[in-house]
Design an enzyme around this catalytic site. Sequence first.
Site, mmCIF file in Angstrom:
data_model
loop_
_atom_site.group_PDB
_atom_site.id
_atom_site.type_symbol
_atom_site.label_atom_id
_atom_site.label_comp_id
_atom_site.label_asym_id
_atom_site.label_seq_id
_atom_site.Cartn_x
_atom_site.Cartn_y
_atom_site.Cartn_z
ATOM 1 N N ARG A 161 -27.085 -11.169 67.861
ATOM 2 C CA ARG A 161 -26.996 -12.611 68.165
ATOM 3 C C ARG A 161 -27.789 -12.960 69.430
ATOM 4 O O ARG A 161 -27.371 -13.805 70.233
ATOM 5 C CB ARG A 161 -25.540 -13.057 68.342
ATOM 6 C CG ARG A 161 -24.684 -12.888 67.133
ATOM 7 C CD ARG A 161 -25.155 -13.752 65.953
ATOM 8 N NE ARG A 161 -24.250 -13.622 64.833
ATOM 9 C CZ ARG A 161 -24.379 -12.701 63.884
ATOM 10 N NH1 ARG A 161 -25.401 -11.841 63.889
ATOM 11 N NH2 ARG A 161 -23.520 -12.646 62.889
ATOM 12 N N SER A 230 -18.745 -18.972 63.307
ATOM 13 C CA SER A 230 -18.030 -18.109 64.276
ATOM 14 C C SER A 230 -18.168 -18.706 65.670
ATOM 15 O O SER A 230 -19.283 -18.879 66.149
ATOM 16 C CB SER A 230 -18.635 -16.710 64.286
ATOM 17 O OG SER A 230 -18.634 -16.189 62.986
ATOM 18 N N GLU A 325 -20.345 -17.713 70.865
ATOM 19 C CA GLU A 325 -21.642 -17.653 70.178
ATOM 20 C C GLU A 325 -22.235 -19.059 70.125
ATOM 21 O O GLU A 325 -23.459 -19.237 70.207
ATOM 22 C CB GLU A 325 -21.401 -17.111 68.758
ATOM 23 C CG GLU A 325 -22.639 -17.061 67.913
ATOM 24 C CD GLU A 325 -22.364 -16.542 66.507
ATOM 25 O OE1 GLU A 325 -21.569 -15.595 66.337
ATOM 26 O OE2 GLU A 325 -22.960 -17.089 65.558
HETATM 27 C C1 LIG Z 1 -20.189 -22.605 58.440
HETATM 28 C C2 LIG Z 1 -21.156 -21.849 59.335
HETATM 29 C C3 LIG Z 1 -21.415 -20.523 59.071
HETATM 30 C C4 LIG Z 1 -22.316 -19.809 59.876
HETATM 31 N N1 LIG Z 1 -22.554 -18.501 59.586
HETATM 32 C C5 LIG Z 1 -23.420 -17.789 60.336
HETATM 33 C C6 LIG Z 1 -23.697 -16.417 60.033
HETATM 34 O O1 LIG Z 1 -23.182 -15.862 59.062
HETATM 35 N N2 LIG Z 1 -24.548 -15.749 60.846
HETATM 36 C C7 LIG Z 1 -25.163 -16.340 61.902
HETATM 37 O O2 LIG Z 1 -25.936 -15.657 62.581
HETATM 38 N N3 LIG Z 1 -24.914 -17.625 62.216
HETATM 39 C C8 LIG Z 1 -24.077 -18.367 61.465
HETATM 40 N N4 LIG Z 1 -23.812 -19.676 61.778
HETATM 41 C C9 LIG Z 1 -24.446 -20.274 62.961
HETATM 42 C C10 LIG Z 1 -25.726 -21.077 62.658
HETATM 43 O O3 LIG Z 1 -25.787 -21.463 61.319
HETATM 44 C C11 LIG Z 1 -26.987 -20.297 62.992
HETATM 45 O O4 LIG Z 1 -26.996 -19.936 64.344
HETATM 46 C C12 LIG Z 1 -28.256 -21.086 62.680
HETATM 47 O O5 LIG Z 1 -29.405 -20.288 62.841
HETATM 48 C C13 LIG Z 1 -28.399 -22.329 63.575
HETATM 49 O O6 LIG Z 1 -29.437 -23.104 63.031
HETATM 50 P P1 LIG Z 1 -29.608 -24.616 63.384
HETATM 51 O O7 LIG Z 1 -30.892 -25.059 62.782
HETATM 52 O O8 LIG Z 1 -28.422 -25.387 63.008
HETATM 53 O O9 LIG Z 1 -29.767 -24.547 64.970
HETATM 54 P P2 LIG Z 1 -29.235 -25.552 66.073
HETATM 55 O O10 LIG Z 1 -27.746 -25.501 66.109
HETATM 56 O O11 LIG Z 1 -29.871 -26.880 65.911
HETATM 57 O O12 LIG Z 1 -29.816 -24.854 67.377
HETATM 58 C C14 LIG Z 1 -29.311 -23.602 67.812
HETATM 59 C C15 LIG Z 1 -30.099 -23.178 69.055
HETATM 60 O O13 LIG Z 1 -31.437 -22.882 68.692
HETATM 61 C C16 LIG Z 1 -32.355 -23.700 69.433
HETATM 62 N N5 LIG Z 1 -33.432 -24.052 68.494
HETATM 63 C C17 LIG Z 1 -33.321 -24.623 67.278
HETATM 64 N N6 LIG Z 1 -34.531 -24.753 66.707
HETATM 65 C C18 LIG Z 1 -35.439 -24.266 67.588
HETATM 66 C C19 LIG Z 1 -36.857 -24.142 67.596
HETATM 67 N N7 LIG Z 1 -37.609 -24.543 66.558
HETATM 68 N N8 LIG Z 1 -37.455 -23.609 68.681
HETATM 69 C C20 LIG Z 1 -36.718 -23.192 69.741
HETATM 70 N N9 LIG Z 1 -35.373 -23.286 69.810
HETATM 71 C C21 LIG Z 1 -34.737 -23.818 68.742
HETATM 72 C C22 LIG Z 1 -31.558 -24.913 69.871
HETATM 73 O O14 LIG Z 1 -32.074 -25.499 71.037
HETATM 74 C C23 LIG Z 1 -30.184 -24.285 70.118
HETATM 75 O O15 LIG Z 1 -30.124 -23.675 71.370
HETATM 76 C C24 LIG Z 1 -22.935 -20.430 60.982
HETATM 77 C C25 LIG Z 1 -22.663 -21.790 61.240
HETATM 78 C C26 LIG Z 1 -21.790 -22.492 60.409
HETATM 79 C C27 LIG Z 1 -21.530 -23.945 60.683
#
Ligand SMILES: Cc1cc2nc3c(=O)[nH]c(=O)nc-3n(C[C@H](O)[C@H](O)[C@H](O)COP(=O)(O)OP(=O)(O)OC[C@H]3O[C@@H](n4cnc5c(N)ncnc54)[C@H](O)[C@@H]3O)c2cc1C
Length: 343
Positions: A161, A230, A325
Amino acid sequence: MQILKNHNLKPYTSFGVDAYAAQFVIVTTLTELKSALKIPAPQRLILGGGSNLLFCDDFAGLVIRICLTGITVNESADDVVSLHVAAGENWHEFVQWTLAQGYDGLENLALIPGVVGAAPVQNIGAYGVELKDFCDYVDVLDTETLTIRRYTPAECQFDYRDSIFKGELKDIAVITAVGFKLSKPWIAKINYGPLANLGNDASALTIFKQVCLTRQQKLPDPNKLGNAGSFFKNPIINKAQFDVIADKHPTMPHYPAGDKIKLAAGWLIDQCNLKGYQQGGAQVHTEQALVIVNTGTATAHDIIMLAQHIHTTVLTRFAVALQHEVRFIGRDGETDLAEVCRG
Ligand SMILES: Cc1cc2nc3c(=O)[nH]c(=O)nc-3n(C[C@H](O)[C@H](O)[C@H](O)COP(=O)(O)OP(=O)(O)OC[C@H]3O[C@@H](n4cnc5c(N)ncnc54)[C@H](O)[C@@H]3O)c2cc1C
């Protein structure tokens, strides 16, 4: 590209709590992204799908939502498919698309919310697989020079992570695209949890379906019950500390992590009887202790107070300090649980 002032971020985050950005833009091209980076703002935040964020307060700067799209395929090598995927592509739809093309490998990572560009940030992982296992490169726009540089997986410093994008490159780099390498022949990864029952001849599509089914049964759907997956990371502790806890809890689940040991944060929280525990509109999910849900009326304050209660309870009972996380975003940029509780 329109600059929206005092814009509510609630529809853009999976927690679904109110928080306003002083300025907000959506970018769909690299040119727009470069223009957005020139907008004067005290600070900026790059937003993907908003599924790993908690806005603890209104954000005083500029939020840039990345909606760059496009996938390029290169099948030139016999045993490898190379994919170049723009940062705004939806992750799950991308995984589905790869399988429909017959490009196997990403099936264990199905149904993770968010976009491709956010996937390297915390090196997303599930069911025994991590993004780093398939990442060929990450293209990154320098927010100062506005030039793109390609990072190798080693340069990305992927870990559990974690990556360079949460460290050295935080706030100074925007991921614009991710390169993937999917190998042929494909090898099934089915030694984790419910996948272990699938049998050795399971196809990638069978694994994909099982992962989707298990996730739908285990995890609340953010469209119905706001959450960010998580909430805490699985803690990694040293052997001496593990022995002390395991002495009292011989059935405690644990996994090797190099020369250390990884515990299951959900199990620790569950042992503290916190499932269903509520603080205002925020609740520890009744089925999955690692997930905090918004029952409909939660404020960021409710979620923070609940997270603090969980942290303190687990620390008191097991002497293990959980780390969240979910990324905490305050008025002026990233913050954390300890800081928001102090403030
Ligand atoms: C129901 C659920 C289940 C999940 N299961 C998992 C799992 O199994 N495994 C797991 O690892 N995670 C999981 N997650 C967490 C999440 O889905 C991941 O971390 C995902 O990659 C976040 O993507 P996002 O586009 O929503 O990022 P955001 O929430 O929009 O951003 C997350 C971070 O990344 C940065 N960021 C986003 N895009 C960029 C970019 N292009 N350049 C630089 N920085 C950037 C943002 O500034 C922020 O700090 C889960 C979340 C939910 C709601």
